[in-house]
Design a protein around this motif. Structure first.
Motif, short mmCIF file in Angstrom:
data_model
loop_
_atom_site.label_atom_id
_atom_site.label_comp_id
_atom_site.label_asym_id
_atom_site.label_seq_id
_atom_site.Cartn_x
_atom_site.Cartn_y
_atom_site.Cartn_z
N LYS A 37 0.81 -1.20 0.06
CA LYS A 37 -0.07 -0.02 -0.12
C LYS A 37 0.73 1.25 0.00
CE LYS A 37 -4.13 -1.63 2.13
NZ LYS A 37 -5.29 -1.40 3.11
N TYR A 38 0.27 2.23 -0.17
CA TYR A 38 0.88 3.53 -0.29
C TYR A 38 1.27 3.95 1.14
CZ TYR A 38 0.37 3.37 -5.50
OH TYR A 38 0.44 3.04 -6.56
N SER A 57 -4.85 2.83 0.09
CA SER A 57 -4.79 1.79 -0.76
C SER A 57 -4.90 2.80 -2.29
CB SER A 57 -6.27 1.35 -0.93
OG SER A 57 -7.41 2.29 -1.14
N LYS A 58 -4.87 2.42 -3.36
CA LYS A 58 -4.72 3.16 -4.52
C LYS A 58 -5.99 4.05 -4.62
CE LYS A 58 -4.09 2.86 -9.42
NZ LYS A 58 -3.86 1.87 -10.62
#
Length: 73
Positions: A37-38, A57-58
């Motif tokens: 995840k980012y 999340s994206k």
């Protein structure tokens, strides 16, 4: 406290750096073997210690980008 395993899969950028060498970074990180995840958080120079941060999340990152793009800053 349980060991937290992490793997920085991609370093996306440094947001800022403190006088002590810690950097606030945006990375793509896999935590405990899960899907990456980012992640925005502070890291020590060796990336061995970290401070609290947030994972996105994206879809959440896209929504954050949209919010920032609509701000008058």
């Amino acid at each position: 406290m349980a060991d937290i395993k992490y793997e920085i899969q991609e370093s996306l950028g440094v947001i800022s750096q403190s006088g002590a060498g810690w950097t606030k970074e945006l990375n793509l990180v896999s935590w405990n073997g899960r899907e990456a995840k980012y992640d925005i958080r502070d890291w020590d120079p060796e990336h061995e210690k970290m401070r609290k941060g947030i994972t996105l999340s994206k879809e959440e990152l896209i929504e954050l980008r949209n919010i920032l793009n609509n701000m008058d800053i």
